[in-house]
Design a protein around this motif. Sequence first.
Motif, short mmCIF file in Angstrom:
data_model
loop_
_atom_site.label_atom_id
_atom_site.label_comp_id
_atom_site.label_asym_id
_atom_site.label_seq_id
_atom_site.Cartn_x
_atom_site.Cartn_y
_atom_site.Cartn_z
N UNK A 83 -1.12 -0.58 -10.63
CA UNK A 83 0.19 0.02 -10.87
C UNK A 83 0.75 0.52 -9.55
N UNK A 84 2.03 0.30 -9.35
CA UNK A 84 2.73 0.96 -8.25
C UNK A 84 3.98 1.59 -8.84
N UNK B 59 10.25 -3.09 -6.04
CA UNK B 59 10.63 -2.62 -7.38
C UNK B 59 10.23 -1.15 -7.57
N UNK B 60 10.97 -0.45 -8.45
CA UNK B 60 10.65 0.94 -8.74
C UNK B 60 9.30 1.07 -9.40
N UNK B 61 9.05 0.16 -10.33
CA UNK B 61 7.77 0.17 -11.03
C UNK B 61 7.22 -1.24 -11.02
N UNK B 62 5.96 -1.36 -10.69
CA UNK B 62 5.32 -2.66 -10.69
C UNK B 62 3.96 -2.50 -11.34
N UNK C 23 0.40 4.55 -5.85
CA UNK C 23 -0.44 4.53 -7.04
C UNK C 23 -0.37 5.89 -7.72
N UNK C 24 0.17 5.96 -8.94
CA UNK C 24 0.37 7.28 -9.57
C UNK C 24 -0.95 8.00 -9.86
N UNK D 99 0.83 -1.20 0.00
CA UNK D 99 0.00 0.00 0.00
C UNK D 99 0.87 1.25 0.00
N UNK D 100 0.30 2.35 -0.49
CA UNK D 100 1.02 3.61 -0.51
C UNK D 100 1.30 4.04 0.92
#
Lengths: 364, 321
Positions: free
Chosen positions: B75-76, B17-20, B81-82, A16-17
């Motif tokens: 997306x992360x 990870x940087x992007x998932x 979440x962008x 989670x963020x």
Amino acid sequence: MTTFDVPLEPGHPLDPAPPGPDTSARAISWQGVRTIAVLELRQRIRSTRWRVALAVWFALVGLVSILIGGAFAALGGDPTWSFGLVLMFVLGLGLVVAPTLASTAINGDRNAGTLAILQVTLLSPADIAVGKLLAGWAAALAFLAVSLPFLIWSALLGGTTVAGFFLSIVVLALLLGVVCAIGLGFSALTARTAGSSVLTYVAVASLTVISLILFALTAPLVTTTEEVEVYGVSEEAMAGDQTYECETFTAQREVTHTERTWWLLAINPFVILADTGAQPGLDPRDSGPFEAIRSATNQVRSGPPDVHQECWLDSAPPPTVDDAAPIWPWGLAANLLLGAVGLAVAIRRLRVPYRTLPGGTRVA
Amino acid sequence: MSTPQPAGPGAPPDPPPGILARDLHRSFGTVRAVAGVDLTVRRGSVTALVGPNGSGKTTLLLILAGLLAPDHGSVLVAGADPGSSATARSRVGWMPDAFGTWDSLTAVEVLTTMAGAYRLPAGQGRARAWELLRTVHLDDLAAAPAHTLSRGQKQRLGMARALINSPEVLLLDEPASGLDPRSRIEMRSLLRGLAAAGTTVLISSHVLAELDEMVDDAVFLSRGRTVSSEQLRVGVTERRWRLRTLDGPALQRWASAARVTLHPDTDAPDGAGSVLVDLTDDAAAAALLAAAVGAGVPVVSLAPVSGRLEQAYLSLDTERR
Ligand SMILES: Nc1ncnc2c1ncn2[C@@H]1O[C@H](COP(=O)(O)OP(=O)(O)OP(=O)(O)O)[C@@H](O)[C@H]1O
Ligand SMILES: [Mg+2]
């Protein structure tokens, strides 16, 4: 060739963020608004087009003011019309210029590829929309500021009171802001800049001209034949002996219920400004344009009188001027509401991430 | 960081990870621009996003930048979440493939405006703007109106703009288009430096030879789907090399004696003087070269036929749209 597939851990839940200032990007912030407003104003101020437009405006308003002032001096008339005419001219010109100031603010930027790079930042949609509105409004106020010398000069010639002058200028400034906000809303709604410009002009025309035409065209719809009180010489008296006398009786008359359509006039910027600038207690028949417009609107607003005056025997009493209930607060409120709708539409349409895109557009 | 961490009992768990991205879908009307993307980009790596025209690279980057909502999938980016998170926005830098510049703003004003948009205090924003202008060598054009810059200069300014908030994740959509050779090399070392400092870089480009020299991993897209994710720097990849010699027959004699399989080089202009050979790694190439030269074969050159990415790309069944 050996390839290594990066493990995707299909069962692994996404973390989670982290708790943080995640809501701040949704709210409006003064720094964000200022960033956008400064950005917009910098671009405007540096273009030569803008300086030329201000110069042309100054010359135009100056010329018209001097012609109006000169005409009254030459004819030796009472210059009570001068402020009214100059203010109406500035309003008319302002309504022509203001739509250009904000009606391409959003779709123009989108087409130029400069909108998305702002939307990915911490700026909120409200920051962008309000910043653009403030910049457009400030530009409109610059035009107003340039016309101030002539407005003051014509006010000194006559035609308004001190309070009326200041109220008129403030309301005029607000009305120009409303036009900017409407333009901003349309620029967020349409993909093409030409489309939003045209729609903004249509909106301005609706407020000023089309509302007037609608008012005239709806008159038959609100006209009915009713039993009304009439003060005059009755038909029996006419048929009888020679001594006519006015009396009150009931008769069938066509009555136009303009109290149902008066708001079509009240939203008109010209009517609003006339109401703010008018001098109280003057006979509308021999004073300036403001008083004439105000008394006409007031009459329309109160609708048919309780007793129809048809007595041609004694001279009619002067029409009473109803100063107690000004119209402009209604009209201004309606206009501000329209502007607020425009701004709200712009904020809504600037929200990212986009779920739907207007047909035929790309984000980048 | 790109340096692999020793996996011991006391070692910290792998950094996220940087992007998932998981099972991403996005359609425009009937066009399925992104149709099933699974993506993991290691923190501190430079990863290539490669695919034919219309394969959905730009659309994917828009989703990662938080500008487009996916129809489906999660997306992360930098752990958030962008689409909904200000945290993600503040940590992501995005450089679109096509972007405009504001009329009559100077290069430095473009950057200070962006710094303001990221809520940097004015003084800090100005310092960062000048620092980045020096990085992309635009400091002597800082006072020039941005729209008078050349295409390559605009591209460099766009790169500086994407870096203004010191992002943890950098999304670059064809950043090298229009750059001169020196600027390309500088961009390469800039990106490698950023990655070494922990920035995750996802870069889309069609110039595979150029990507080859800077990326750690590659993600291939075709028709909106990830078709293969590769870790190029890790593992052994057998590649095809071209061997050129002055004396073809001597080479053939040595090869048959040394049991080296040679393939005819159909693309070569000089016929028998050029052959192809499959080698597992650079050490094998060095050994082959030493043996051939030692046997008296007049070798002119030994070089890979194509980049690893190009080879991987061509071996994939990707289709143009
Ligand atoms: N806003 C849009 N509306 C309709 N279709 C779109 C939109 N954006 C992208 N597409 C379609 O989605 C597909 C993927 O487009 P995208 O721009 O992501 O490709 P790309 O991989 O970036 O291609 P290129 O290498 O040419 O840049 C294309 O077929 C395109 O036509
Ligand atoms: Mg693209």
